[in-house]
Scaffold this motif. Sequence first.
Motif, PDB file in Angstrom:
ATOM      1  N   ILE A  60       0.915  -1.129  -0.105  1.00 48.75           N
ATOM      2  CA  ILE A  60       0.054  -0.056   0.132  1.00 48.75           C
ATOM      3  C   ILE A  60       0.991   1.232  -0.179  1.00 48.75           C
ATOM      4  CG2 ILE A  60      -1.844  -1.155   1.184  1.00 48.75           C
ATOM      5  CD1 ILE A  60      -1.071   0.460   3.715  1.00 48.75           C
ATOM      6  N   GLY A  61       0.352   2.299  -0.207  1.00 48.82           N
ATOM      7  CA  GLY A  61       1.125   3.483   0.043  1.00 48.82           C
ATOM      8  C   GLY A  61       1.334   3.810   1.319  1.00 48.82           C
ATOM      9  N   ARG A  62       2.687   4.489   1.527  1.00 50.88           N
ATOM     10  CA  ARG A  62       3.300   4.745   2.767  1.00 50.88           C
ATOM     11  C   ARG A  62       2.404   5.702   3.535  1.00 50.88           C
ATOM     12  NH1 ARG A  62       6.495   1.605   5.671  1.00 50.88           N
ATOM     13  NH2 ARG A  62       7.935   2.778   6.983  1.00 50.88           N
ATOM     14  N   LEU A  83      -2.908   0.640  -6.119  1.00 47.63           N
ATOM     15  CA  LEU A  83      -1.509   1.608  -6.109  1.00 47.63           C
ATOM     16  C   LEU A  83      -0.750   1.598  -7.193  1.00 47.63           C
ATOM     17  CD1 LEU A  83       0.713   2.952  -4.281  1.00 47.63           C
ATOM     18  CD2 LEU A  83       1.612   0.526  -3.590  1.00 47.63           C
ATOM     19  N   ILE A  84      -0.686   2.664  -7.547  1.00 48.08           N
ATOM     20  CA  ILE A  84       0.093   2.805  -9.054  1.00 48.08           C
ATOM     21  C   ILE A  84       1.725   3.208  -8.629  1.00 48.08           C
ATOM     22  CG2 ILE A  84       0.347   4.020 -10.973  1.00 48.08           C
ATOM     23  CD1 ILE A  84      -2.754   4.713 -10.712  1.00 48.08           C
ATOM     24  N   LYS A  85       2.713   2.553  -9.267  1.00 45.68           N
ATOM     25  CA  LYS A  85       4.094   2.779  -8.952  1.00 45.68           C
ATOM     26  C   LYS A  85       4.773   3.303 -10.257  1.00 45.68           C
ATOM     27  CE  LYS A  85       5.933   0.408  -5.473  1.00 45.68           C
ATOM     28  NZ  LYS A  85       6.440  -0.945  -4.752  1.00 45.68           N
ATOM     29  N   PRO A  86       5.161   4.296 -10.467  1.00 47.05           N
ATOM     30  CA  PRO A  86       5.431   4.779 -11.849  1.00 47.05           C
ATOM     31  C   PRO A  86       6.937   4.170 -12.120  1.00 47.05           C
ATOM     32  CG  PRO A  86       4.575   6.804 -10.407  1.00 47.05           C
ATOM     33  CD  PRO A  86       4.696   5.589  -9.553  1.00 47.05           C
ATOM     34  N   GLY A  91       4.654   4.840 -18.212  1.00 46.86           N
ATOM     35  CA  GLY A  91       4.025   3.396 -17.697  1.00 46.86           C
ATOM     36  C   GLY A  91       4.400   3.298 -16.166  1.00 46.86           C
ATOM     37  N   ALA A  92       3.555   2.450 -15.560  1.00 41.57           N
ATOM     38  CA  ALA A  92       4.078   2.030 -14.098  1.00 41.57           C
ATOM     39  C   ALA A  92       3.332   0.868 -13.878  1.00 41.57           C
ATOM     40  CB  ALA A  92       2.789   3.148 -13.183  1.00 41.57           C
ATOM     41  N   GLN A  93       3.848   0.333 -12.571  1.00 39.34           N
ATOM     42  CA  GLN A  93       3.384  -1.133 -12.174  1.00 39.34           C
ATOM     43  C   GLN A  93       1.711  -0.726 -11.463  1.00 39.34           C
ATOM     44  OE1 GLN A  93       5.507  -2.701  -8.785  1.00 39.34           O
ATOM     45  NE2 GLN A  93       4.861  -4.851  -9.338  1.00 39.34           N
ATOM     46  N   LEU A  94       1.025  -1.750 -11.714  1.00 41.87           N
ATOM     47  CA  LEU A  94      -0.359  -1.615 -11.115  1.00 41.87           C
ATOM     48  C   LEU A  94      -0.519  -2.734  -9.968  1.00 41.87           C
ATOM     49  CD1 LEU A  94      -3.389  -0.598 -11.092  1.00 41.87           C
ATOM     50  CD2 LEU A  94      -3.767  -2.095 -12.674  1.00 41.87           C
ATOM     51  N   VAL A  95      -0.789  -2.143  -8.747  1.00 38.51           N
ATOM     52  CA  VAL A  95      -0.877  -3.071  -7.604  1.00 38.51           C
ATOM     53  C   VAL A  95      -2.372  -3.037  -7.192  1.00 38.51           C
ATOM     54  CG1 VAL A  95      -0.324  -3.641  -5.145  1.00 38.51           C
ATOM     55  CG2 VAL A  95       1.587  -2.927  -6.920  1.00 38.51           C
ATOM     56  N   SER A 100       0.460  -7.318  -7.305  1.00 36.31           N
ATOM     57  CA  SER A 100       1.004  -6.980  -8.532  1.00 36.31           C
ATOM     58  C   SER A 100       0.024  -7.213  -9.761  1.00 36.31           C
ATOM     59  CB  SER A 100       2.446  -6.827  -8.818  1.00 36.31           C
ATOM     60  OG  SER A 100       2.871  -6.446 -10.005  1.00 36.31           O
ATOM     61  N   ARG A 101      -0.371  -6.484 -10.535  1.00 34.19           N
ATOM     62  CA  ARG A 101      -0.824  -7.089 -11.894  1.00 34.19           C
ATOM     63  C   ARG A 101      -0.147  -6.537 -13.108  1.00 34.19           C
ATOM     64  NH1 ARG A 101      -7.445  -5.931 -11.652  1.00 34.19           N
ATOM     65  NH2 ARG A 101      -8.047  -7.135  -9.846  1.00 34.19           N
ATOM     66  N   GLY A 102       1.280  -6.406 -12.997  1.00 36.12           N
ATOM     67  CA  GLY A 102       2.294  -6.205 -13.885  1.00 36.12           C
ATOM     68  C   GLY A 102       2.056  -4.589 -14.334  1.00 36.12           C
ATOM     69  N   SER A 103       2.786  -4.406 -15.527  1.00 36.91           N
ATOM     70  CA  SER A 103       2.875  -3.035 -15.739  1.00 36.91           C
ATOM     71  C   SER A 103       2.041  -2.477 -16.838  1.00 36.91           C
ATOM     72  CB  SER A 103       4.494  -2.708 -16.391  1.00 36.91           C
ATOM     73  OG  SER A 103       5.508  -3.100 -15.257  1.00 36.91           O
ATOM     74  N   ALA A 104       1.411  -1.389 -16.898  1.00 42.85           N
ATOM     75  CA  ALA A 104       0.642  -0.812 -18.012  1.00 42.85           C
ATOM     76  C   ALA A 104       1.075   0.799 -18.524  1.00 42.85           C
ATOM     77  CB  ALA A 104      -0.787  -0.756 -17.418  1.00 42.85           C
ATOM     78  N   ARG A 105       1.094   0.980 -19.620  1.00 44.01           N
ATOM     79  CA  ARG A 105       1.244   2.434 -19.920  1.00 44.01           C
ATOM     80  C   ARG A 105      -0.021   3.063 -19.651  1.00 44.01           C
ATOM     81  NH1 ARG A 105       4.787   3.236 -24.119  1.00 44.01           N
ATOM     82  NH2 ARG A 105       3.259   4.961 -24.847  1.00 44.01           N
ATOM     83  N   ALA A 106       0.365   4.523 -19.239  1.00 45.73           N
ATOM     84  CA  ALA A 106      -0.582   5.658 -18.594  1.00 45.73           C
ATOM     85  C   ALA A 106      -1.811   5.346 -19.466  1.00 45.73           C
ATOM     86  CB  ALA A 106       0.065   6.953 -18.792  1.00 45.73           C
TER      87      ALA A 106
END
Length: 489
Positions: A60-62, A83-86, A91-95, A100-106
């Motif tokens: 989760i976010g801090r 949670l989106i982790k740039p 693009g960013a990792q999607l949690v 994690s659900r992997g990475s996605a372009r914006a």
Amino acid sequence: MARAIMLQGTGSDVGKSVLVAGLCRMAKRRGLSVRPFKPQNMSNNAAIAAIPGSSEMGEIGRAQWLQALACGVAPTVDMNPVLIKPESDMGAQLVVQGRSRGSARARDYQRSKGALMAPVLESFERLRKETDLVIVEGAGSPAEINLRARDIANMGFATEADVPVALVGDIDRGGVIAALAGTHLILDEADRRMIVGYIVNKFRGDLSLFDDGIAAIHDFTGWPSFGVVPWLSEAHRLPPEDSVTLARRTSVLPAKLRVAVPMLSRIANFDDLDPLSAEPEVEVVFVPPGERLPRDAGLIVLPGSKSTIGDLAFLRRQGWDEDLKAHRERGGHIVGLCGGYQMLGRTVEDPEGFEGAAGRVEGLGLLDVETVMQQQKALREVEAVSVRYRVPVTGYEIHIGRTEGKDCARPVAMIGDRAEGATSGDGRVSGSYLHGLFGSDAFRARFLSEFGIETGGGSYRAQVETALDDIALKLERHLDCDALLAAAR
């Protein structure tokens, strides 16, 4: 079913996270059971949290970790279900719910994020069943009407879950009357009806000087004011949520030890440095791109990164690799945390392209170790013992990659019978995957004593708890908290 109230902002960085933390502590002090909730967060400053119904841990976010602390409860992934982790500018990792659900372009994420409303509502309803009150934090601003169609973070969530909204404006940046009135103007009627009042935040000086401003805002919007919050100096004693605040963090006290921290492009978990910043004889300087690492620093800390290989290239473009080598030749100390630890080694290899393009790059060569990225992410709380100081260390791991090499024979800590981290032969360079290392009071005291600082090691957690109490007391004094709680439904 718990009542809920949501804080949304007229823009980013208006102070929503601190206000939510303070209001959570205020509600707790009143004897209420309370939980924080943020439907969507974009941050590389992550914490680990329990996944309900599972023995696994998630992310989760801090900021939601801090807000859970303010509530006096253990964090769960339901407090921040998306949670989106740039990882790059595009693009960013999607949690989702901690996993994690992997990475996605914006652009792809914006098209598909409407489908995430279901897990967001599921997490929200689960929280509502276990508490008296949920205080919800929005993201960005509802004024971003170009994003409204698939919104899950602001009015999209508020209307779907029927949660009333208090709008927060930041007077310190100027234009707060226009920001509040402008938000009222551009929202459609259904969204506008969700707003039950507003808060003016970060006021400096005599609060009565804004009485005419309150009258003007009412004339434009008809919204009642919940109050004007003064500048909360106590917020500097709390972990920051966003890296945009780092360059503004300065010390005015003379320091025995200057700690330099390069601001990597994908810097992560930078609150690892907060316990050092809280020490009166330590100055922590976050060095922005384009500036050299200061020659008078006694310690350089390479922080975590969401993209180790990408930030290693970024570090070299700034010339920081040469600064690190010069610092090392002058006898300076270097600590690498998580991604920073990986950078200190001889090589970093990503054979499957988990962080981007597959490949292998040369590291900084300051530790005799090599890292290979792996798909399985380490997510766990840790209780360990410092090898050098023989004192307990508590923290958490949140990383991909396995690091091995000769310098691992001199670990930083032992986690049971497992060696963790690596240290150079002369002890001046070390690396560790343990977040929270400097937050362990006994470790920090012994570490700082090597720099001639004998006053370190006070309870950092106690300082954070005190800051939360102080903020809650100020909010009680300057906000109509009774009206705010009454507006929750």
